[in-house]
Structure formats: structure tokens, C-alpha cells
Write a protein that holds these residues in place. Sequence first.
Motif, PDB file in Angstrom:
ATOM      1  N   LEU A 178      26.758  40.358  44.719  1.00  0.00           N
ATOM      2  CA  LEU A 178      26.847  39.353  43.667  1.00  0.00           C
ATOM      3  C   LEU A 178      26.559  39.961  42.301  1.00  0.00           C
ATOM      4  CD1 LEU A 178      25.087  36.301  45.380  1.00  0.00           C
ATOM      5  CD2 LEU A 178      27.538  36.740  45.129  1.00  0.00           C
ATOM      6  N   ALA A 179      25.561  40.850  42.237  1.00  0.00           N
ATOM      7  CA  ALA A 179      25.245  41.507  40.966  1.00  0.00           C
ATOM      8  C   ALA A 179      26.403  42.385  40.499  1.00  0.00           C
ATOM      9  CB  ALA A 179      23.972  42.344  41.111  1.00  0.00           C
ATOM     10  N   ALA A 180      27.085  43.047  41.442  1.00  0.00           N
ATOM     11  CA  ALA A 180      28.225  43.877  41.078  1.00  0.00           C
ATOM     12  C   ALA A 180      29.364  43.034  40.519  1.00  0.00           C
ATOM     13  CB  ALA A 180      28.705  44.671  42.299  1.00  0.00           C
ATOM     14  N   LEU A 181      29.650  41.903  41.170  1.00  0.00           N
ATOM     15  CA  LEU A 181      30.695  41.015  40.660  1.00  0.00           C
ATOM     16  C   LEU A 181      30.318  40.469  39.286  1.00  0.00           C
ATOM     17  CD1 LEU A 181      31.590  39.043  43.913  1.00  0.00           C
ATOM     18  CD2 LEU A 181      32.825  40.968  42.890  1.00  0.00           C
ATOM     19  N   GLU A 182      29.038  40.175  39.098  1.00  0.00           N
ATOM     20  CA  GLU A 182      28.574  39.716  37.792  1.00  0.00           C
ATOM     21  C   GLU A 182      28.776  40.803  36.736  1.00  0.00           C
ATOM     22  OE1 GLU A 182      24.508  37.857  35.764  1.00  0.00           O
ATOM     23  OE2 GLU A 182      24.403  39.014  37.616  1.00  0.00           O
ATOM     24  N   ASP A 183      28.465  42.053  37.082  1.00  0.00           N
ATOM     25  CA  ASP A 183      28.666  43.158  36.149  1.00  0.00           C
ATOM     26  C   ASP A 183      30.123  43.258  35.710  1.00  0.00           C
ATOM     27  OD1 ASP A 183      26.008  43.788  36.353  1.00  0.00           O
ATOM     28  OD2 ASP A 183      26.302  45.433  37.775  1.00  0.00           O
ATOM     29  N   VAL A 184      31.032  43.141  36.677  1.00  0.00           N
ATOM     30  CA  VAL A 184      32.451  43.252  36.354  1.00  0.00           C
ATOM     31  C   VAL A 184      32.894  42.098  35.461  1.00  0.00           C
ATOM     32  CG1 VAL A 184      34.789  43.311  37.287  1.00  0.00           C
ATOM     33  CG2 VAL A 184      32.957  44.530  38.467  1.00  0.00           C
ATOM     34  N   GLU A 185      32.507  40.882  35.825  1.00  0.00           N
ATOM     35  CA  GLU A 185      32.911  39.721  35.022  1.00  0.00           C
ATOM     36  C   GLU A 185      32.356  39.831  33.598  1.00  0.00           C
ATOM     37  OE1 GLU A 185      35.034  37.587  35.709  1.00  0.00           O
ATOM     38  OE2 GLU A 185      35.085  37.100  37.836  1.00  0.00           O
ATOM     39  N   ASN A 186      31.084  40.207  33.463  1.00  0.00           N
ATOM     40  CA  ASN A 186      30.484  40.347  32.132  1.00  0.00           C
ATOM     41  C   ASN A 186      31.191  41.414  31.313  1.00  0.00           C
ATOM     42  OD1 ASN A 186      28.620  38.364  32.709  1.00  0.00           O
ATOM     43  ND2 ASN A 186      26.974  39.779  33.221  1.00  0.00           N
ATOM     44  N   ALA A 187      31.498  42.546  31.957  1.00  0.00           N
ATOM     45  CA  ALA A 187      32.173  43.621  31.231  1.00  0.00           C
ATOM     46  C   ALA A 187      33.583  43.210  30.819  1.00  0.00           C
ATOM     47  CB  ALA A 187      32.212  44.880  32.092  1.00  0.00           C
ATOM     48  N   LEU A 188      34.288  42.503  31.695  1.00  0.00           N
ATOM     49  CA  LEU A 188      35.643  42.064  31.369  1.00  0.00           C
ATOM     50  C   LEU A 188      35.653  41.101  30.191  1.00  0.00           C
ATOM     51  CD1 LEU A 188      37.137  41.501  34.943  1.00  0.00           C
ATOM     52  CD2 LEU A 188      37.922  43.182  33.262  1.00  0.00           C
ATOM     53  N   VAL A 189      34.790  40.094  30.252  1.00  0.00           N
ATOM     54  CA  VAL A 189      34.776  39.125  29.166  1.00  0.00           C
ATOM     55  C   VAL A 189      34.228  39.748  27.885  1.00  0.00           C
ATOM     56  CG1 VAL A 189      32.483  38.145  29.660  1.00  0.00           C
ATOM     57  CG2 VAL A 189      34.243  36.720  28.608  1.00  0.00           C
TER      58      VAL A 189
END
Length: 498
Positions: free
Chosen positions: A383-394
Motif C-alpha cells: 500500500l505504501a508503494a502504491l501511495e508513493d507512485v500515486e503521489n509522485a505521478l500527481v
Amino acid sequence: MFLTVRPLPRSWRSLALLSLGLLAGGCVVGPDYRAPEPALPGRYLNARSGPSVTAASLDGWWKRFGDPVLDALIAEAVANNLDVEQAKARVRQARATRLQTAAALAPSVDGSAASTHSRTSASASGANVSSNLYQAGFDASWELDLFGANRRSLEAATRSAEASEEDLRATLLTLVGDVAQNYIEARGYLARAALARRTTASQRETAELTRAKVDAGASSPVDLAKARALAASTQANVPTLEASFAKSAHRLGVLLGRGPEAVVARMRRDATIPAPRRPLPPGLPADVLRNRPDLRQAERKLAQATALIGQAEAALYPSVTLSGTLATSGVRVGDLANASSLAWSFGPSVTVPIFDAGRRRAAVAVEQALRDQSHAAYHGAILAALEDVENALVGLAQQRLRSGHLDTAARGYREAARLARIRYAGGSSSFLDVLDAERSLYDAEDNLLQSRILAATSFVALGKALGGGWAGEIDAARARVVDSNTGPRLATRPAPRD
């Protein structure tokens, strides 16, 4: 409490050895590990749908900046960073631990030799009697892994070694990201300091123009004081930016395994903020499970914790050890080879747990709880990894939009400041217009530089979040410290401490 039985009757021994030989071939206790299959979304919320990507397609993502200095710094950091050296040592430790654990599955054999010389006094004759006794032999033992305790232990050690290798890759990924981020930030601080100096020089020119108008009686001394104060206020930003640059540059030096001052002069040669020339493919959320080493490490730790449950459960069952001794003795060395001097023994010993007040059961419960912790940690890491990706993308997308708007604003303020100076020099505009235009121009240009820095660091964050790392060879088997002269020698007194 243990009940030890030794030796068994011959008929029982034959039956027991046959049974043990069959059971030792594949009997284990405890749960067999199955890799979890977490439910993942089909696409990222802040990215367009795209094909799956592999770790190979993300390796070397920092080269998309097209900056040879950054490439060289990262290569040097990978070769010399001390955190990487620690991770390599942990890999060697885990591999050696696995070899130690594997040795428990094999028999152990020890050899011994003794020479005894004695002299006694005969009470009757008063003559001394001397005698010699020479002995040699072998002792062998083998614990039959009847319920798989040693095999589960080896399984756990193997998973631990695999986790340590993933830890090394995760350390490299973090290192690459840290070098890139500090490099971009250092360049950004230099660019902002250069902007502050250029703006200060321009504002001082305005102050000189104002002084000339004051001398001619066309302007107020108040305007001159404000013009000089504005230039001084802008100049005051330079020391803060220089201190921030030094902090990032010093951090770069340490990341490279060198002194803090090692790259300061090298970094001052260019104040251009790096910008990626090619985008990163985000791929699919499922790709992070394959590409991110920290997730693979968490999964291997879960596998290790599962194997340790079986090791703890095996202690609930009996254990069997085969042991044997071969010995020879004689009054002369040559007698050791005589068949008549040989003595041997062989037989199994069985240890049966009877009562321990629930200690072994509690040990199993402990390992099960640790497995559950590893299970939760693995899913939390996903979940933290998916959060990292979403935050970086946005973050990357929004900073690019922001940079575009700020660039437009900076061009507008630049033109406004130019016109305000012209009108002020011609006497058709008040100094307040010039003051406001120059202050707004500096703020707009500084905000634009900060936005470009954030866009570049968001690109770095995306590369890390997707799992891109170092693609080159990493030799974890070579030790950093090589010992010499470690064989038997005369001991020396250690040097006194100062």
C-alpha cells in the motif's frame, strides 16, 4: 524435561532405523509457504492506462536527465557508498549463516589422539615403573531430521539470504534517488542564488536612477531609501541559499563515501536545474510487486517467518541421534594399527519431550505471531508503494502545470518591470510602480525556479517509487576489509589507548 533412552534392543534398532530412514526422507511439520496474492487496482488513478513495464525498462531512469555529471556521481556513489558496503556485508553474513545451518543436515566427525606417559613407585622393590599409553579415535554423530526441524531452519536461512540480497538492491535504489535529489537541489539553490544576485544588481541600478532623480529634485528621498532597502532585502536571500547549497553538496560528498567538501567545487561549475528529457512509463500497479526490491524483501521475510513456525513445531516431537565411536590404544605407537586394539560402539539415542509447562507450544505461538506481523508488514509495504507512485505521478503532473503558469507569469512581470523602469525614467510613472514590479518579478522568477526543482525531484520520486535501480554488476562477495596473517602466531600485547 527430557526422557533419554539409550541404547535400544537390536530388533528395535533395526525397525527404528528403517522407519527413520523412510521418514527422514521428506517428513516436515508446520505450514508450507504460499506467496500471497494481494488484490491490486487495475490502473493508477493519476496515470493513463499503459502496458506493463519490467525492472529492466526502469533501470538507469536518471539517465533520462541527460546529465553526464549526475551519471558519474551516481556511479561513484554505487562504488563507494558506506551504506551499500554494509548491505553487502549483510549479504555475506546471511550466506555464511545459511552454510552454517545447512551443516546441521550432515553428520559431524571429530578425531582425537592422546599420548600419556606415567611413572609409579613399586612399594615392595622400591623400583620405579614407567609406562606409555597411546590412543587415537573418531567420534561421529548425526541427528536425523525426523520432523524437518533442520530443513525448516535451512529454508528460513535461505529466505533470509534472499531477503538480504533484496535489501542490497533496495539500498542501491535509495542511494540513487538520494544522490539525484541532492544533486538537483544543489543545482537549484545555485540557480536561485544567481537569480538573487542578478536581481540585486538590477535593483541597485534602479536605486542609482532614483538617486539621480533625487539629486535633480524629481524624486523623493523616501523613494531612494525604498529602492536601496529592496536591493538589500533581495541580497539577504543569497547567504541562506548558499548555506542550503552547501548542505546539499556536503550530503552528496558523504553519499559518495568521501568527505563533505569533496564535490562542492565541482558542483559550482554549473547552476542549471536538470530537467528530464523523456518521461517514465508508470506501467501497472502489479508491476511494483516485481520491480520494487523492498517489496520483494518483505515477501522473502514473510517466507522466512513461515519456515520458522515449522522449526518451532518440530521441537514438539521426538528427536533421534545416531552416534558412533571408533578407538584404538596401545603401549607403543605401532600397536595402534593392530586389529586387537580396536574398539567401537554404535547406536541411536531418542529424546522425547514429556513436560515443559507449555514452553514449546508458546514458542510456536511466538513464531506464528511473528509471521502475522510479517504478513501485515508485506501488505502495508504494498500500500505504501502504491501511495508513493500515486503521489509522485500527481506531484510531477501538477508541478509541470504550475511551471507553465509560472513561466507565463514571469514573462509578464518581466515586461511589466521593463515598462515601469522606462516610464519612471521618463517621469510618467511613480516609483511605487517600479518597486512593485521589481518585487513581483523577483518573486515570480524565484517561484518558477522552485517549481522546476520540485518537478525534477518529483521525477526522481517516481523513478524510486516504480522500483528503478542500478543495472550494473554488484560484487557482494568481496569484503571491504581483508585480514592478513591470521594463522597461529605469537600473541602481541595490544597498543595502549591514548
